[in-house]
Design a protein around this motif. Structure first.
Motif, short mmCIF file in Angstrom:
data_model
loop_
_atom_site.label_atom_id
_atom_site.label_comp_id
_atom_site.label_asym_id
_atom_site.label_seq_id
_atom_site.Cartn_x
_atom_site.Cartn_y
_atom_site.Cartn_z
N GLY A 207 0.78 -1.22 0.00
CA GLY A 207 0.00 0.00 0.00
C GLY A 207 0.81 1.28 0.00
O GLY A 207 0.27 2.36 -0.26
N LEU A 208 2.11 1.18 0.29
CA LEU A 208 2.95 2.38 0.27
C LEU A 208 2.86 3.08 -1.09
O LEU A 208 2.76 4.31 -1.17
CB LEU A 208 4.40 2.01 0.56
CG LEU A 208 5.00 2.37 1.92
CD1 LEU A 208 6.45 1.94 1.98
CD2 LEU A 208 4.87 3.86 2.22
N LEU A 209 2.89 2.28 -2.15
CA LEU A 209 2.89 2.85 -3.49
C LEU A 209 1.48 3.22 -3.99
O LEU A 209 1.31 3.58 -5.15
CB LEU A 209 3.56 1.89 -4.47
CG LEU A 209 5.09 1.83 -4.33
CD1 LEU A 209 5.68 0.64 -5.07
CD2 LEU A 209 5.72 3.13 -4.83
N SER A 210 0.51 3.14 -3.09
CA SER A 210 -0.81 3.68 -3.45
C SER A 210 -0.76 5.21 -3.46
O SER A 210 -1.59 5.86 -4.10
CB SER A 210 -1.87 3.22 -2.44
OG SER A 210 -1.68 3.86 -1.18
N GLY A 211 0.20 5.76 -2.71
CA GLY A 211 0.31 7.20 -2.62
C GLY A 211 -0.70 7.83 -1.68
O GLY A 211 -0.84 9.06 -1.63
N LEU A 265 -1.10 7.12 -8.18
CA LEU A 265 0.24 6.53 -8.17
C LEU A 265 0.16 5.01 -8.27
O LEU A 265 1.00 4.38 -8.91
CB LEU A 265 1.00 6.94 -6.91
CG LEU A 265 2.41 6.36 -6.78
CD1 LEU A 265 3.30 6.84 -7.93
CD2 LEU A 265 3.04 6.76 -5.44
N ALA A 266 -0.85 4.42 -7.65
CA ALA A 266 -0.99 2.96 -7.70
C ALA A 266 -1.06 2.45 -9.13
O ALA A 266 -0.43 1.44 -9.48
CB ALA A 266 -2.24 2.51 -6.92
N LEU A 270 1.75 -0.01 -11.02
CA LEU A 270 1.46 -1.26 -11.72
C LEU A 270 1.88 -1.19 -13.18
O LEU A 270 2.44 -2.14 -13.73
CB LEU A 270 -0.03 -1.59 -11.61
CG LEU A 270 -0.56 -1.85 -10.20
CD1 LEU A 270 -2.08 -1.99 -10.21
CD2 LEU A 270 0.08 -3.10 -9.59
N ARG A 271 1.63 -0.03 -13.80
CA ARG A 271 2.03 0.13 -15.22
C ARG A 271 3.54 0.03 -15.37
O ARG A 271 4.05 -0.51 -16.37
CB ARG A 271 1.52 1.48 -15.75
CG ARG A 271 1.78 1.66 -17.25
CD ARG A 271 0.97 0.68 -18.07
NE ARG A 271 1.24 0.75 -19.50
CZ ARG A 271 2.19 0.06 -20.12
NH1 ARG A 271 3.00 -0.75 -19.44
NH2 ARG A 271 2.36 0.17 -21.43
N TRP A 272 4.27 0.55 -14.38
CA TRP A 272 5.74 0.45 -14.40
C TRP A 272 6.18 -1.01 -14.44
O TRP A 272 7.07 -1.39 -15.21
CB TRP A 272 6.32 1.16 -13.18
CG TRP A 272 7.81 1.08 -13.07
CD1 TRP A 272 8.73 1.92 -13.65
CD2 TRP A 272 8.57 0.11 -12.34
NE1 TRP A 272 10.01 1.53 -13.32
CE2 TRP A 272 9.94 0.42 -12.52
CE3 TRP A 272 8.23 -0.99 -11.54
CZ2 TRP A 272 10.96 -0.33 -11.94
CZ3 TRP A 272 9.24 -1.75 -10.98
CH2 TRP A 272 10.59 -1.41 -11.18
N ILE A 273 5.54 -1.84 -13.65
CA ILE A 273 5.88 -3.27 -13.64
C ILE A 273 5.62 -3.89 -15.01
O ILE A 273 6.41 -4.70 -15.51
CB ILE A 273 5.06 -3.99 -12.55
CG1 ILE A 273 5.53 -3.55 -11.16
CG2 ILE A 273 5.18 -5.52 -12.68
CD1 ILE A 273 4.61 -3.97 -10.03
N LYS A 293 -11.06 -1.86 -9.26
CA LYS A 293 -11.24 -0.96 -10.39
C LYS A 293 -10.02 -0.07 -10.59
O LYS A 293 -9.55 0.15 -11.71
CB LYS A 293 -12.48 -0.08 -10.17
CG LYS A 293 -13.80 -0.77 -10.46
CD LYS A 293 -14.95 0.23 -10.35
CE LYS A 293 -16.26 -0.43 -10.74
NZ LYS A 293 -17.40 0.52 -10.64
N ALA A 294 -9.50 0.45 -9.48
CA ALA A 294 -8.34 1.34 -9.56
C ALA A 294 -7.13 0.60 -10.10
O ALA A 294 -6.38 1.13 -10.93
CB ALA A 294 -8.04 1.92 -8.18
N ASN A 295 -6.94 -0.64 -9.66
CA ASN A 295 -5.79 -1.42 -10.12
C ASN A 295 -5.88 -1.73 -11.61
O ASN A 295 -4.87 -1.73 -12.32
CB ASN A 295 -5.68 -2.71 -9.33
CG ASN A 295 -5.29 -2.49 -7.88
OD1 ASN A 295 -4.71 -1.46 -7.53
ND2 ASN A 295 -5.61 -3.44 -7.03
N LEU A 296 -7.08 -1.99 -12.09
CA LEU A 296 -7.24 -2.36 -13.49
C LEU A 296 -6.99 -1.19 -14.43
O LEU A 296 -6.77 -1.39 -15.63
CB LEU A 296 -8.64 -2.94 -13.73
CG LEU A 296 -8.96 -4.24 -12.98
CD1 LEU A 296 -10.33 -4.77 -13.40
CD2 LEU A 296 -7.90 -5.30 -13.21
#
Length: 328
Positions: A207-211, A265-266, A270-273, A293-296
């Motif tokens: 969750g840190l990278l959720s911003g 940021l989340a 994920l897009r960076w990965i 939804k946010a992750n997708l």
């Protein structure tokens, strides 16, 4: 949703899939079957076709929730589970073909299926990766029709490399994110050369990278982000990717400067990965449908530019790398 080949298997998986460690309960609360169902259905509605679970997640309740999903959907869905973390004490000597067979058979019964698409050893001690009899068991389970493929979930890059010595290992699940970049140094290319699929877990560093976190954030006493920051219960690399919370927040602020805040940021994390083509799928978790939804969103974002990729690497080098790169 975009789909990618899962290593040398015949499976095409959604590039953003779903991990179910905290499905239906988060990391601090009790298990809620209705919440779990909403999360799982939201994922499938969004094009997810690969779901990662484990026998120890909520004492089997996660697996059972996935089993109910399979009965309620007509889409082709692929299920991965894990075995071995029930062994207590969690030492190499506790890993036997007999014990692991029982765990796999129990998972099949719990999910309500005859064959698992993928079974993964669940972060076993390093010594297990040198025990041929453990890996040979899964050839027998495949012959019996109880599994289709074998994978491993690892803590360290060295363990991932050891796993590649076994031809029946078709996937490696590993922590990889903006705060844990070591797998990209050499492991990804080794996996690609052997046609082994890479499943990325802990993509948002707990969750840190959720911003969305700040220094005032308080975690439930049952949440591993409260009790496992120094590895009191299991490998501390599973909690915030092993990153100091305060330093992680500083790095998050720097990443926001790089990527802007027009998109969460989340989603960028994920897009960076997904910029690494050796990655077959990334499996963020979710404790509510809105997080799914946010992750997708990540699958629809444009590629990061070369300048952005270099800037992310620079943030890692400045804030994170000296503390974590050598540990895993």
């Amino acid at each position: 949703m975009n789909y990618r080949k899962l290593g040398g298997t015949d499976i095409e998986v959604s590039e953003v899939s779903l991990g179910t460690w905290q499905v239906g309960g988060g990391w601090g609360g009790g298990f809620d079957e209705k919440a779990a169902a909403k999360i799982l259905h939201e994922a499938v509605d969004g094009g997810v076709n690969f779901i990662d679970t484990a026998d120890v997640y909520d004492d089997g309740k996660s697996e059972a929730a996935v089993g109910r999903l399979l009965k309620e959907r007509s889409e082709q869905l692929y299920v991965a589970s894990k075995c071995g973390r029930q062994i207590n004490p969690h030492v190499s000597e506790g890993y036997t073909p007999e014990a692991l067979r029982k765990y796999v058979e129990a998972s099949l019964k719990n999910i309500g299926i005859e064959t698992l698409d993928l079974i993964q050893l669940h972060c076993p001690p390093t010594a297990v990766y040198r025990r041929d009899e453990i890996f040979e068991l899964f050839d027998r389970l495949k012959e019996e029709g109880k599994i289709k493929h074998l994978g491993v979930s690892v803590e360290k890059v060295t363990e991932a490399e050891l796993a590649l010595n076994y031809p029946n290992v078709k996937t490696v699940q590993i922590i990889f994110n903006m705060f844990r970049q070591k797998p990209a140094d050499s492991f990804f290319e080794l996996a690609k050369a052997k046609d082994v699929g890479v499943i990325v877990r802990v993509p948002l560093a707990s969750g840190l990278l959720s911003g969305k976190m700040d220094r005032e954030r308080v975690f439930d006493k049952n949440d591993h982000r409260h009790f496992n920051r120094e590895g009191q219960a299991f490998d501390k690399g599973e909690t915030f990717s092993g990153v100091d919370f305060e330093k992680g927040l500083e790095a998050v602020a720097a990443l926001k400067d790089v990527l802007g805040e027009e998109e969460p940021l989340a989603a960028w994390a994920l897009r960076w990965i997904l910029m690494f083509d050796q990655v077959s799928t990334v499996i963020p978790g979710a404790s509510r449908p809105s997080q799914v939804k946010a992750n997708l969103l990540a699958s629809a974002l444009p590629a990061l530019t070369a300048q952005q990729m270099e800037a992310v690497k620079a943030v890692y080098a400045q804030y994170i790398k000296p503390d974590v790169h050598h540990l895993w």
